[in-house]
Every structure is written in structure tokens, then in C-alpha cells.
Design a protein around this motif. Structure first.
Motif, mmCIF file in Angstrom:
data_model
loop_
_atom_site.group_PDB
_atom_site.id
_atom_site.type_symbol
_atom_site.label_atom_id
_atom_site.label_comp_id
_atom_site.label_asym_id
_atom_site.label_seq_id
_atom_site.Cartn_x
_atom_site.Cartn_y
_atom_site.Cartn_z
ATOM 1 N N UNK A 28 0.819 -1.215 0.000
ATOM 2 C CA UNK A 28 0.000 0.000 0.000
ATOM 3 C C UNK A 28 0.852 1.265 0.000
ATOM 4 N N UNK A 29 2.005 1.221 0.666
ATOM 5 C CA UNK A 29 2.785 2.446 0.755
ATOM 6 C C UNK A 29 3.519 2.789 -0.542
ATOM 7 N N UNK A 30 3.371 1.942 -1.570
ATOM 8 C CA UNK A 30 3.914 2.316 -2.875
ATOM 9 C C UNK A 30 3.003 3.304 -3.598
ATOM 10 N N UNK A 31 1.791 3.482 -3.097
ATOM 11 C CA UNK A 31 0.885 4.455 -3.701
ATOM 12 C C UNK A 31 1.428 5.863 -3.437
ATOM 13 N N UNK A 32 1.652 6.642 -4.494
ATOM 14 C CA UNK A 32 2.324 7.936 -4.308
ATOM 15 C C UNK A 32 1.405 9.064 -3.823
ATOM 16 N N UNK A 33 0.140 8.791 -3.621
ATOM 17 C CA UNK A 33 -0.784 9.839 -3.175
ATOM 18 C C UNK A 33 -1.875 9.200 -2.324
ATOM 19 N N UNK A 34 -2.439 9.993 -1.414
ATOM 20 C CA UNK A 34 -3.615 9.560 -0.666
ATOM 21 C C UNK A 34 -3.381 8.488 0.374
ATOM 22 N N UNK A 35 -2.108 8.150 0.666
ATOM 23 C CA UNK A 35 -1.862 7.117 1.676
ATOM 24 C C UNK A 35 -0.549 7.414 2.378
ATOM 25 N N UNK A 36 -0.575 7.318 3.702
ATOM 26 C CA UNK A 36 0.636 7.400 4.507
ATOM 27 C C UNK A 36 0.690 6.163 5.390
ATOM 28 N N UNK A 37 1.813 5.493 5.391
ATOM 29 C CA UNK A 37 1.918 4.221 6.107
ATOM 30 C C UNK A 37 2.056 4.432 7.615
ATOM 31 N N UNK A 38 1.196 3.785 8.379
ATOM 32 C CA UNK A 38 1.332 3.640 9.826
ATOM 33 C C UNK A 38 1.405 2.150 10.106
ATOM 34 N N UNK A 39 2.026 1.802 11.222
ATOM 35 C CA UNK A 39 2.199 0.393 11.537
ATOM 36 C C UNK A 39 1.649 0.064 12.910
ATOM 37 N N UNK A 40 1.090 -1.130 13.064
ATOM 38 C CA UNK A 40 0.497 -1.516 14.346
ATOM 39 C C UNK A 40 1.567 -1.794 15.392
ATOM 40 N N UNK A 41 1.118 -1.965 16.613
ATOM 41 C CA UNK A 41 2.036 -2.267 17.692
ATOM 42 C C UNK A 41 1.280 -2.707 18.928
ATOM 43 N N UNK A 42 1.993 -2.924 20.037
ATOM 44 C CA UNK A 42 1.366 -3.436 21.252
ATOM 45 C C UNK A 42 0.603 -2.392 22.045
ATOM 46 N N UNK A 43 0.599 -1.171 21.588
ATOM 47 C CA UNK A 43 -0.065 -0.067 22.285
ATOM 48 C C UNK A 43 0.614 1.227 21.893
ATOM 49 N N UNK A 44 0.082 2.348 22.355
ATOM 50 C CA UNK A 44 0.625 3.651 21.991
ATOM 51 C C UNK A 44 1.135 4.352 23.246
ATOM 52 N N UNK A 45 2.412 4.663 23.271
ATOM 53 C CA UNK A 45 2.992 5.398 24.384
ATOM 54 C C UNK A 45 3.374 6.803 23.974
ATOM 55 N N UNK A 46 4.185 7.436 24.804
ATOM 56 C CA UNK A 46 4.652 8.784 24.488
ATOM 57 C C UNK A 46 4.007 9.844 25.344
ATOM 58 N N UNK A 47 4.423 11.072 25.112
ATOM 59 C CA UNK A 47 3.992 12.190 25.944
ATOM 60 C C UNK A 47 2.821 12.965 25.347
ATOM 61 N N UNK A 48 2.528 12.742 24.065
ATOM 62 C CA UNK A 48 1.432 13.449 23.413
ATOM 63 C C UNK A 48 0.128 12.708 23.689
ATOM 64 N N UNK A 49 -0.762 13.336 24.421
ATOM 65 C CA UNK A 49 -2.004 12.696 24.850
ATOM 66 C C UNK A 49 -3.126 13.036 23.869
ATOM 67 N N UNK A 50 -3.824 12.038 23.311
ATOM 68 C CA UNK A 50 -4.960 12.345 22.428
ATOM 69 C C UNK A 50 -6.084 12.986 23.219
ATOM 70 N N UNK A 51 -6.801 13.900 22.581
ATOM 71 C CA UNK A 51 -7.897 14.600 23.256
ATOM 72 C C UNK A 51 -9.144 14.545 22.394
#
Length: 402
Positions: free
Chosen positions: A230-253
Motif C-alpha cells: 500500500x505504501x507504494x501508492x504515491x498519493x492519498x496514503x501514509x503508512x502507519x504500523x500496528x504495535x502493542x499499544x501507543x505510548x509517548x507524551x502526546x495525549x490524544x484529546x
């Protein structure tokens, strides 16, 4: 030499800002607001000190600078909102020493309206000065990405929004010394909402691929190959990848408490992402069962317990919940992380593996939670009895992937 800049809050937001300022030749003083884990290496800190950075001897020094930037953390509180106690403490300390013509900038991640409705009254009451007339007040979303060597502060555009046009220009003048491009927002709330959008964008898209990971496993589809294609598509897509959870200091609101209508997609994304540690443990228990072993009494080795690769920062790491759930199932949990010399869960120390390969060979199940660059995943896949890769980092077919 007197400092020109005061950075209030020396955690993951403040230290990189101070580092960039020192590199730009700006005399900088730092002031701690609490026990803040830094995101710089000892070598980087030594370079900062040799470049003129120093810790404030006391709060009096905050009144001797032309620019003060508040970078205090604003973590999620027990009610799900933002805890502004450290921002408030920083504001009160600064207000008591604030001088006319100073530029005050907030970089802490906050909800739209916080700078004007929360910070401004604290500064005005404590100083007797008026924002927009006696001192400049602005907001700039922090765009720090710890450990990312591809995007330096100089090459990352900085968004500025001020209480007045003059406030915006004063803050823009300061940031133009640090970055190649300054972007002027219409005002404080627009700049604050930029931070909101950027943070929620990350969490929503991670939630999407996390849901895809669960679905694809049920369908017998290789999600990692799907993303690769999918990430070979040059427009309309940005690759994100799954994981065991989301950490970090930026809190979603989702802003449910600040408006009659919250951000439903963000609320759903939080629910999806918060379920991932539980899903990882379910997958672990299933794998053990498929290989004739029970989770109770199983030796489980966790690899990488930080929230991000190649950093010692554990803010919001999903490893904590995963370890707790495994222990509740009766598993004997140990860990390995080159950046974390000791680790405790529920106030109990978790055994640390000294020899990585020996520990992987001895464990009934090894779970890769964070892919530090020092890990030889090909070698680990050979040594481990059973390997669950939650990052899709192992060679194809070498491990069970999330």
C-alpha cells in the motif's frame, strides 16, 4: 553572560528546545518543574553545558531573560483530562518575576483556549502586568520527535500563534533563530488546535492499523505485506504500523468536556489503542497453548520496554500493562532492554536478563515489544523457543507477527 532564554520544564519537550537554542548560540538557562525524565544522552548534555547552557540557580533568573518558554508536561489525569498542575506551577513561578517586554510562550500540549483562559490570568495576576500590552504571550505546538535524526529543529517548521499580532511577531522573531521556517497561525486557539490535530492524527491512524492487525490475523492475511504494498501508492496514503499499544507524551484529546460535541473518532481510537496490550497477551496465551504450554508458570521474556526504540523513555509504554496481565495469568515475566537497567511493575522488580540469547533460549515465549537497533532479530528468531513480534520487524517467517 546573562541568559537570553529560559526554558521552564526540562523533560522531553524542554531539553530538545534548550539544545536547539544553545546550538543556535542563544544563552539559555533551564528550570525544572518536577522530576522530569530527559530525552538527551549524557554526551548531548555535556555538549549543551560546554555550549553555555546552565541550570537556573533559582527562580530569580527567570526574570532576567527576554524570552521564557513553558514546556512543563501535561499528562492525562484520572478523569481522562489533562493535568495542568505543572503548567500552573511554572506559570506562578514565572509570574512572580515577570518583567515588562518579556515574551512568554507555552509549548506544553494543551486544549484549545488554555493559553488565554488558564495561563494568561495566572501570569497577569502574579505579575501585575497585562498580556498583549506589557508582555507578549504566544503558543507554539512542540514538534519534538525524540530519537528522530532525520528531522532536526532547524529543518522543522514552527507554528506560532499570539494573543495579538505583535505577540505573534515577537514569538516568530525568537523562533526564526532556531528554525528555517516560521508559520504564523491566526491566533492562540488556532495554534493550540494545530497541536490537537497533529496528535490526534497519529492516534487515529495507529488505531486503524491496530484494528487491521486484529482483522488480518483472523483472516490469515499478512498485514505487513499489505502495508508494504500500500505504501507504494504515491498519493492519498501514509503508512502507519500496528504495535502493542501507543505510548509517548502526546495525549490524544476528544474534547468531550470542553464542548457539547466531542471528537467521536478520537474517542474510538483511544478505545482501540488501549485494547492492544490485552490483545498481545491474548495472542501470547494462545501461542503458548498451541505449543502445549499454559500461560500459568510459563517463562515469558519481554524485549524492549520503552515506548520508542533506542530511547530510555518509558512514558505510557504498553509494556507495563502487558507485564501486569501476564503476571495475572501466572506467567513468570522477565525483560531485556539495553536502555533500562532496572524495571518494576506494581512496585515489584522484574528480573532483568543479562544474556539476551541465553534468556531467549530459556524462555517459553519471547515477545518483541520494542525494536531497539541493537537487537539482532535474525539471531533472536533462531535462539528463541517461541517468538511473538509485535512490531513486524523480524524477517518474514522468522516469528509469529502481531
Amino acid at each position: 553572560m546573562p541568559a537570553d532564554l529560559a526554558v521552564i520544564g526540562l523533560g522531553p519537550l524542554g531539553l530538545p528546545l534548550a539544545q536547539a537554542a544553545v546550538a543556535a548560540g542563544i544563552p539559555t538557562v533551564g528550570y525544572k518543574t518536577g522530576p522530569e525524565p530527559g530525552s538527551l544522552s549524557p554526551a548531548e548534555l555535556r555538549r549543551m553545558l560546554s555550549g553555555g547552557f546552565r541550570h537556573a540557580a533559582g527562580p530569580t533568573e527567570l526574570g532576567r531573560v527576554r524570552t521564557a518558554v513553558i514546556c512543563a508536561p501535561a499528562p492525562r489525569n484520572a478523569d481522562g483530562g489533562l493535568d495542568l498542575s505543572q503548567v500552573e506551577a511554572a506559570a506562578r513561578i514565572l509570574a512572580a518575576r515577570l518583567r515588562p517586554h518579556t515574551t512568554v510562550i507555552l509549548e506544553s500540549p494543551v486544549s484549545p483556549g488554555t493559553t488565554e483562559e488558564f495561563l494568561r490570568p495566572l501570569l497577569e495576576k502574579g505579575s501585575g502586568l497585562r498580556a498583549g500590552r506589557d508582555f507578549h504571550l504566544a503558543y507554539s505546538p512542540s514538534r519534538v520527535d525524540p530519537g528522530n535524526r532525520d528531522f532536526t529543529p532547524a529543518g522543522t517548521p514552527k507554528v506560532i500563534g499570539g494573543l495579538t499580532p505583535a505577540c505573534t511577531e515577537s514569538a516568530a522573531t525568537f523562533y526564526s533563530r532556531l528554525t528555517d521556517k516560521v508559520v504564523r497561525a491566526r491566533g492562540l486557539r488556532e495554534a493550540e488546535t494545530v497541536q490537537l490535530l497533529e496528535t490526534n492524527y497519529r492516534h487515529v491512524n495507529i488505531a486503524l492499523v491496530n484494528e487491521m492487525a486484529v482483522l488480518c490475523h483472523d483472516l490469515g492475511v499478512d498485514l505487513w505485506d499489505v502495508i508494504r504494498c500500500a505504501e507504494t501508492k504515491p498519493f492519498g496514503f501514509q503508512a502507519f504500523r500496528p504495535g502493542p499499544g501507543v505510548g509517548g507524551h502526546a495525549v490524544p484529546q476528544d474534547l468531550t468536556g470542553r464542548s457539547g460535541r466531542g471528537l467521536r473518532m478520537v474517542e474510538l481510537a483511544q478505545q482501540v489503542n488501549s485494547r492492544m496490550p490485552r490483545y498481545v497477551v491474548q495472542r501470547a496465551a494462545t501461542l503458548l497453548n498451541e505449543h502445549g504450554k499454559s500461560a500459568r508458570g510459563a517463562r515469558v521474556l519481554l524485549l524492549g520496554v520503552t515506548y520508542k526504540p533506542d530511547l530510555a523513555d518509558q512514558q505510557g509504554t504498553p509494556a507495563q500493562e502487558i507485564a501486569i496481565r501476564l503476571m495475572e495469568l501466572g506467567a513468570a515475566v522477565s525483560y531485556h532492554d539495553p536502555h533500562i537497567p532496572s524495571w518494576s511493575v506494581l512496585d515489584r522488580p522484574v528480573p532483568r536478563a543479562d544474556s539476551l540469547y541465553e534468556a531467549a533460549a530459556d524462555a517459553d515465549l519471547t515477545i518483541l515489544l520494542q525494536n531497539h537497533r541493537t537487537y539482532d532479530l535474525q539471531g533472536l528468531s533462531v535462539k528463541a523457543q517461541l517468538l511473538l513480534d509485535t512490531r513486524g520487524a523480524t524477517p518474514t517467517g522468522a516469528a509469529h507477527r502481531l
